[in-house]
Design a protein around this motif. Structure first.
Motif, short mmCIF file in Angstrom:
data_model
loop_
_atom_site.label_atom_id
_atom_site.label_comp_id
_atom_site.label_asym_id
_atom_site.label_seq_id
_atom_site.Cartn_x
_atom_site.Cartn_y
_atom_site.Cartn_z
N ASP A 171 16.74 -3.42 -0.25
CA ASP A 171 15.88 -4.13 -1.10
C ASP A 171 15.69 -3.39 -2.24
O ASP A 171 15.17 -2.14 -2.25
N PRO A 172 15.96 -3.97 -3.69
CA PRO A 172 15.60 -3.10 -4.73
C PRO A 172 14.38 -3.36 -5.23
O PRO A 172 13.93 -2.90 -6.04
N VAL A 173 13.51 -4.27 -4.89
CA VAL A 173 12.38 -4.68 -5.60
C VAL A 173 11.26 -3.33 -5.15
O VAL A 173 10.62 -3.28 -6.52
N SER A 174 11.16 -2.78 -4.17
CA SER A 174 10.32 -1.55 -4.24
C SER A 174 10.79 -0.50 -5.06
O SER A 174 9.80 0.07 -5.42
N LEU A 175 12.18 -0.44 -4.98
CA LEU A 175 12.50 0.69 -6.31
C LEU A 175 11.94 0.41 -7.45
O LEU A 175 11.43 1.39 -8.43
N LEU A 176 11.90 -0.87 -7.91
CA LEU A 176 11.76 -1.15 -9.69
C LEU A 176 10.33 -1.33 -9.69
O LEU A 176 9.71 -0.91 -10.84
N CYS A 177 9.18 -1.77 -8.63
CA CYS A 177 7.75 -1.97 -9.08
C CYS A 177 7.00 -0.89 -8.34
O CYS A 177 5.83 -1.03 -8.47
N ASP A 178 7.74 -0.09 -7.36
CA ASP A 178 6.80 0.95 -6.50
C ASP A 178 7.03 2.11 -6.86
O ASP A 178 6.13 3.14 -6.72
N THR A 179 8.31 2.50 -7.15
CA THR A 179 8.75 3.99 -7.17
C THR A 179 8.07 4.63 -8.16
O THR A 179 7.99 4.48 -9.46
N GLY A 180 7.51 5.83 -7.95
CA GLY A 180 6.67 6.50 -9.00
C GLY A 180 5.42 6.16 -9.42
O GLY A 180 4.64 6.63 -10.21
N LEU A 181 5.00 5.05 -8.69
CA LEU A 181 3.49 4.28 -9.09
C LEU A 181 2.57 4.44 -7.93
O LEU A 181 2.93 4.21 -6.88
N SER A 182 1.60 4.66 -8.29
CA SER A 182 0.21 4.98 -7.12
C SER A 182 0.15 3.67 -6.53
O SER A 182 -0.07 2.69 -6.92
N SER A 183 0.27 3.86 -5.01
CA SER A 183 0.01 2.73 -4.24
C SER A 183 -1.46 2.56 -3.69
O SER A 183 -1.76 1.59 -3.09
N ARG A 184 -2.49 3.64 -3.97
CA ARG A 184 -3.76 3.42 -3.85
C ARG A 184 -4.78 3.35 -5.17
O ARG A 184 -4.21 3.56 -6.11
N SER A 185 -5.67 2.70 -4.62
CA SER A 185 -6.56 2.33 -5.40
C SER A 185 -7.61 3.38 -6.13
O SER A 185 -8.23 3.41 -7.08
N SER B 281 10.32 8.82 -9.27
CA SER B 281 10.17 9.17 -7.85
C SER B 281 9.97 10.58 -7.45
O SER B 281 9.35 10.90 -6.70
N GLN B 282 10.40 11.30 -8.43
CA GLN B 282 10.18 12.93 -8.02
C GLN B 282 8.48 13.07 -8.38
O GLN B 282 7.97 13.85 -7.86
N HIS B 283 7.98 12.56 -9.47
CA HIS B 283 6.50 12.53 -9.81
C HIS B 283 5.73 12.07 -8.76
O HIS B 283 4.62 12.52 -8.38
N ARG B 284 6.21 10.97 -8.26
CA ARG B 284 5.52 10.31 -7.09
C ARG B 284 5.30 11.31 -5.95
O ARG B 284 4.29 11.15 -5.25
#
Length: 700
Positions: free
Chosen positions: A97-111, A326-329
């Motif tokens: 699935d590419p969606v997680s790569l496009l909108c989640d990779t490298g971006l914070s998942s916590r609030s 992704s590396q910064h994440r």
């Protein structure tokens, strides 16, 4: 036995960069294998490509792509193998699935910051597994090298074309190839659209949250760009119930409107920072704003790719950005630096407001500084004798440290409210004031202003130290002399006086203890900046001035005066109380958990030596231990000032991300001024024309 234990460790270290040979990797290609096996195969191929040793004499970076060119050449010379590889790569892309790569990779998942910090620590020790059907997990396993993002971004058009041809290998005819390309294009555009919608919903939710909304100037929520953002994105990407999409003629106009709303969201985010500058910084709010900025940047990146999904170069750049993200994440240090940069800047600026008062720029201010320092020396003499009484009581170390802390804190507060000064507290406050000028050093007049203030700061500290020592030494000696000659009693024993002089010898641990004391002086300035920021962030001034019961008790005017008092003095009170307890209990705490340390403060130590001379008589001044102690105190003063100033100045510079080249240029300008006019460190000079007396212009 030792060799038996060492061999596994060597193998573990070697396995970090180890990989199979190319022929062994290519032999494992098969599109019919499980997704986990296919992902593992691609990961091994990536490790083989990363093993690029620089040839001797190579001057360009083309050698980094030598293995990739060799791989493509091998596959082009073996059509059957290339067909199998192409089918396998296509199956990997289709089944992940590419969606997680496009909108989640490298971006914070916590609030929140702390939740994200824990997640990143876990990610360092628990990497994703290759059996997850997510391109984001595959990317995290494929690209683990620090230069992978630059490697991807540096792919030239010829290599990109050959890679695309390899991806299409195995399609039977042109019609099938075109059909597959169209299907892949549609899937990619749909994934980009879904990812943009997900990111838009996250930006909208955060922008309309209470923490952000209450820091914006808009009264009506519907006026906020975050409120209109979802409608602007849905007009382009939302699929209608009938399956219809916007016409090609409408898309450019709607795309321009979406970009305009995104620009307004960025402007609103900037206004949140302005509110934080005026009312105090919160780590959680800074984290949420930074996360929202990252989401907006990712939306722009995906919009650019979506607008022209057939441009291969744009997708190369998109892939490189995703690799970097992704590396910064996975980087804990990157999260801490990115989140605390603004908090550090705000604390620095709060300290800078106090530090401005400690920089003398003319003869009048210079004389006032010496007088204030002399007053601080008088209070310090009393502090020295109380400290002797506390140590003479022979209490437990913790009890002695506690009462010493009370002694120091009370003395420092008395100096503060009497408007006197203690020299060693200045550097940690004046360093942020100097760093406040760093925003202007790009211009000649800004550099001159910085050099003027640096020299004035050094001169001010020299004047303050001189004022402290000129007062504390004779007063401490005189008190002991009077006690000995009038009352026939020494305030400390002869043995204690000898031990005091010996303890300050430059040949002993005095320099190390002085460095430790400099760290404590800097830490107290951090506490002061944090307290001032907390006071502003939580509107404590308004809480006090409008407190109902307080108004009933003292009246509205007195309640306002109390609030104003704490607004003026909170940072000073926190700085002095925290410094007192650090000097008193800090050595005991550190000594309990680690090596034995003591406090070596130049003013307090000078008073102690003067007291010892009063007990032992002037004859002690002709002995080697006395002069070793004098040398130790001189070095002590330098280290107290230098360490606290250096730590504060480094923190201030890091809060502004000043390039290293500019740091060397600034340092050189200061050194040239001192070499040209050494007396400027002792005698006030007229400021340059670009830096008039009392100038406190804000950075441009």
């Amino acid at each position: 036995m030792f060799k038996f234990l060492l061999n596994p460790w060597r193998k573990w270290r070697a396995s970090r960069h180890a990989s199979h040979q190319l022929d062994a990797i290519l032999a494992q290609f098969a599109p019919t294998r499980s997704l986990a096996e296919r992902n593992e195969w691609l990961i091994e191929l990536a490790y083989w490509l990363r093993r690029a040793d620089r040839p001797a004499g190579a001057t360009s970076t083309s050698w980094r792509y030598a293995r990739l060119r060799y791989l493509l050449q091998v596959l082009e010379n073996n059509p059957a193998l290339a067909e199998r590889v192409g089918q396998t790569v296509r199956s990997i892309v289709q089944d992940n699935d590419p969606v997680s790569l496009l909108c989640d990779t490298g971006l914070s998942s916590r609030s929140g910051f702390w939740g994200e910090l824990v997640d990143r620590w876990q990610a360092r020790f628990l990497p994703p597994t290759p059996n997850q059907p997510q391109l984001a997990a595959l990317f995290a396993l494929l690209f683990v090298g620090p230069h992978d993002a630059a490697w991807v971004d540096g792919l030239d058009d010829e290599l990109v074309t050959r890679l695309h041809a390899l991806f299409r290998t195995g399609l039977n005819d042109a019609a099938t190839a075109d059909t597959e390309d169209a299907a892949a294009q549609t899937r990619l555009e749909r994934s980009l659209g879904i990812s943009i919608q997900i990111l838009v919903s996250q930006v909208r939710a955060t922008g309309l949250s209470r923490a952000i909304r209450t820091r914006l100037d808009h009264v009506d929520v519907t006026d906020l760009p975050f409120y209109r953002l979802a409608d602007a994105a849905n007009a382009i990407f939302l699929e209608r119930p009938d399956g219809a999409l916007p016409s090609p003629e409408q898309i450019p106009q709607q795309l321009n409107y979406l970009r305009a709303v995104l620009d307004q969201c960025r402007a609103a985010t900037a206004s949140v920072y302005q509110h934080l500058d005026e009312n105090g910084v919160s780590v959680e709010v800074v984290f949420q704003v930074e996360r929202m900025k990252a989401w907006l940047g990712r939306i722009d990146l995906l919009l650019t790719a979506w607008a022209d999904a057939r441009a291969s170069r744009r997708f190369v750049h998109l892939t490189a950005e995703l690799v970097s993200a992704s590396q910064h994440r996975r980087s804990v240090g990157y999260l801490i630096r990115a989140t605390f940069a603004d908090l550090a800047r705000k604390v620095v600026e709060r300290s800078a407001e106090t530090g401005e008062h400690y920089i003398t720029r003319d003869g009048k201010e210079y004389g006032a500084m010496v007088k204030a320092a002399a007053g601080g020396g008088l209070f310090t003499a009393a502090t020295v004798y109380i400290k002797f009484f506390i140590t003479g009581a022979h209490m437990s170390r913790v009890a002695e440290g506690f009462f010493a802390s009370l002694n120091y804190a009370a003395s420092f507060l008395a100096i503060h409210f009497a408007h006197f000064t203690l020299a060693t507290k200045q550097p940690a406050m004046t360093a942020p004031a100097l760093a406040h000028r760093l925003d202007q050093v790009g211009r000649p007049e800004g550099l001159d202003r910085f050099v003027d203030d640096t020299v004035a700061m050094i001169r001010s500290n020299a004047a303050a130290i001189a004022g402290n020592l000129v007062a504390v030494a004779p007063v401490a000696f005189l008190v002991q002399w009077v006690a000995g000659h009038v009352f026939q009693s020494h305030l400390i024993s002869t043995e204690k006086a000898v031990a005091t002089i010996d303890s300050f010898s430059i040949l002993g641990p005095t320099p190390l203890y002085a460095i430790f004391t400099g760290v404590l002086l800097w830490a107290s300035s951090l506490a002061a900046g944090w307290a001032d920021n907390w006071f502003a962030l939580h509107h404590v001034h308004d809480v006090i001035s409008y407190h109902r019961r307080l108004r009933f008790m003292v009246g509205e005017r007195r309640a306002l005066r109390i609030a104003d008092f704490w607004k003026r003095n909170l940072s000073g009170v926190v700085a002095n109380v925290s410094l007192g307890f650090m000097l008193g209990l800090g050595p005991e705490i550190v000594s309990f958990f680690g090596p034995h340390v003591e406090v070596r403060h130049v003013t307090l130590s000078t008073g102690a030596v003067a007291t010892a001379v009063g007990v032992l008589g002037s004859g002690v001044m002709h002995t080697a231990p006395f002069w070793l102690a004098v040398a130790g105190i001189a070095l002590m003063g330098v280290l107290n000032v230098l360490v606290s100033f250096a730590l504060a100045f480094i923190m201030a510079m890091r809060s502004r991300n000043l390039p290293r080249l500019d740091r060397w240029r600034i340092t050189g300008a200061v050194l040239r001024r001192i070499v040209r006019d050494p007396l400027c460190l002792l005698v006030p000079r007229a400021p340059t024309e670009s830096n008039p007396p009392g100038s406190t212009s804000t950075p441009a």
